[in-house]
Design a protein around this motif. Sequence first.
Motif, short mmCIF file in Angstrom:
data_model
loop_
_atom_site.label_atom_id
_atom_site.label_comp_id
_atom_site.label_asym_id
_atom_site.label_seq_id
_atom_site.Cartn_x
_atom_site.Cartn_y
_atom_site.Cartn_z
N ILE A 166 1.77 -8.98 -11.50
CA ILE A 166 0.62 -8.80 -10.46
C ILE A 166 0.64 -8.01 -9.36
CG2 ILE A 166 -0.93 -10.34 -9.10
CD1 ILE A 166 -0.68 -12.60 -11.08
N VAL A 167 1.60 -8.18 -8.63
CA VAL A 167 1.97 -7.50 -7.41
C VAL A 167 1.73 -5.84 -7.65
CG1 VAL A 167 3.43 -6.93 -5.20
CG2 VAL A 167 2.92 -9.35 -6.15
N ALA A 168 2.53 -5.48 -8.86
CA ALA A 168 2.58 -3.99 -8.89
C ALA A 168 1.03 -3.59 -9.25
CB ALA A 168 3.56 -3.67 -10.03
N ARG A 169 0.33 -4.30 -9.95
CA ARG A 169 -0.88 -4.02 -10.36
C ARG A 169 -2.04 -3.87 -9.03
NH1 ARG A 169 -2.83 -7.53 -15.47
NH2 ARG A 169 -1.21 -6.56 -16.44
N MET A 170 -1.69 -4.82 -8.36
CA MET A 170 -2.33 -4.78 -6.90
C MET A 170 -2.10 -3.53 -6.28
SD MET A 170 -2.01 -8.73 -5.36
CE MET A 170 -2.51 -10.20 -5.96
N GLN A 171 -0.57 -3.49 -6.24
CA GLN A 171 -0.25 -2.07 -5.39
C GLN A 171 -1.04 -0.90 -6.04
OE1 GLN A 171 3.93 -3.22 -5.38
NE2 GLN A 171 3.91 -3.58 -3.54
N GLY A 172 -1.03 -0.57 -7.38
CA GLY A 172 -1.55 0.40 -8.21
C GLY A 172 -3.08 0.41 -7.82
N VAL A 173 -3.52 -0.45 -7.24
CA VAL A 173 -5.31 -0.24 -6.89
C VAL A 173 -5.20 -0.05 -5.41
CG1 VAL A 173 -7.37 -1.35 -7.22
CG2 VAL A 173 -5.69 -2.15 -8.68
N GLY A 174 -3.94 0.14 -4.75
CA GLY A 174 -4.03 0.31 -3.43
C GLY A 174 -4.48 -0.72 -2.23
N ILE A 175 -4.46 -1.97 -2.72
CA ILE A 175 -4.62 -3.13 -2.11
C ILE A 175 -3.74 -3.41 -0.92
CG2 ILE A 175 -4.81 -5.58 -2.04
CD1 ILE A 175 -6.25 -5.11 -4.89
N TRP A 176 -2.60 -3.19 -1.00
CA TRP A 176 -1.49 -3.46 0.00
C TRP A 176 -1.19 -2.11 0.96
CZ3 TRP A 176 -1.28 -8.52 1.32
CH2 TRP A 176 -1.75 -9.11 0.43
N ALA A 177 -1.77 -1.04 0.58
CA ALA A 177 -1.44 0.25 1.23
C ALA A 177 -0.98 0.27 2.48
CB ALA A 177 -2.24 1.46 0.64
N GLU A 178 -1.73 -0.51 3.31
CA GLU A 178 -1.63 -0.39 4.97
C GLU A 178 -1.09 -1.68 5.47
OE1 GLU A 178 -5.61 0.23 6.34
OE2 GLU A 178 -5.50 2.24 4.98
N SER A 179 -0.53 -2.56 4.68
CA SER A 179 -0.11 -3.77 5.11
C SER A 179 1.37 -3.65 5.67
CB SER A 179 -0.12 -4.99 4.32
OG SER A 179 1.15 -5.20 3.53
N PRO A 180 1.91 -4.16 6.63
CA PRO A 180 3.10 -4.05 7.27
C PRO A 180 4.31 -3.77 6.12
CG PRO A 180 1.99 -5.76 8.44
CD PRO A 180 1.34 -5.45 7.31
N HIS A 181 4.28 -4.75 5.13
CA HIS A 181 5.45 -4.83 4.29
C HIS A 181 5.27 -4.14 2.79
CE1 HIS A 181 6.07 -7.88 7.07
NE2 HIS A 181 7.32 -7.28 7.24
N ARG A 182 3.83 -3.50 2.92
CA ARG A 182 3.30 -2.83 1.97
C ARG A 182 3.19 -3.52 0.44
NH1 ARG A 182 2.21 -0.10 5.43
NH2 ARG A 182 2.79 2.07 5.76
N GLY A 183 3.28 -4.95 0.73
CA GLY A 183 2.97 -5.88 -0.33
C GLY A 183 3.01 -7.42 0.25
N PRO A 184 2.76 -8.47 -0.67
CA PRO A 184 2.66 -9.72 -0.08
C PRO A 184 4.09 -10.36 -0.06
CG PRO A 184 1.91 -9.60 -2.57
CD PRO A 184 2.06 -8.07 -2.11
#
Length: 243
Positions: free
Chosen positions: A87-105
Amino acid sequence: MASAEAPENPHASFAMACILSLPRTAYYFPSFINPALESRLLEKILSAPKPRWTTLSRRRLQTYPSRLTGTNTLIAEPLPTWLLDPIVARMQGVGIWAESPHRGPNHCLVNVYEPGQGIMPHEDGAAYWPLVATVSLGAPIVLDIFEKDAGGGRGKLVGRILQEPGSLLVTTDDLYKEHLHGIAEVTSDEDLGSPTIANWNLLGSPQDFETGRYDRQTRASLTYRDVLKVSNIGNSLKLFGKR
Ligand SMILES: O=C(O)CCC(=O)C(=O)O
Ligand SMILES: [Fe+2]
């Protein structure tokens, strides 16, 4: 289509997922995960041992990897693999966490609602980067969005989001910071249609709701977040113990 399974251009797919009739910004991706993954996740959640659960009066909750401390700090520890992959890689693939401090949940609250249960209107607050990414499992449910009144309490209803099983909902920006969200404690969601559901045009299976209602069934949510304050004390203790 707004499906995020294999976006050719992640940013195009992100833009198409925006729920335009709501305050900025919510994104809705139907069929973000397939039914096989959805049932695996649901089984994993529902079979968790008793100590994993926090039973509240209106829902059940699991917190991964652990609860935040009194100062809203996360003790560093990775999320379990079953919540991360794929799930997380898929979210990152859509750019969802691109600006969050840790670049992911780094934190995930898992909620389980039986028919008649819900969550009072609330905001998710300042412990997190202002973005929540919610994967829905098991059954549909309606999330209500409210303005805040002068005292920060529940104001006017500004929209309703229908979350289909397998979908991903992202709430961020002003919608996260200046609004409340909640799930009504009802045994059926009614009055569903294009005028009343903000993401009607983005639904994967609007035909499932053509009667304008459905009876609630057990529904779970994976709510992914990025906690701002992370302490490495857990790692230091482990190192210390080895010496
Ligand atoms: O279950 C949901 O979709 C919403 C849950 C929620 O608002 C929360 O965990 O803060
Ligand atoms: Fe919330």
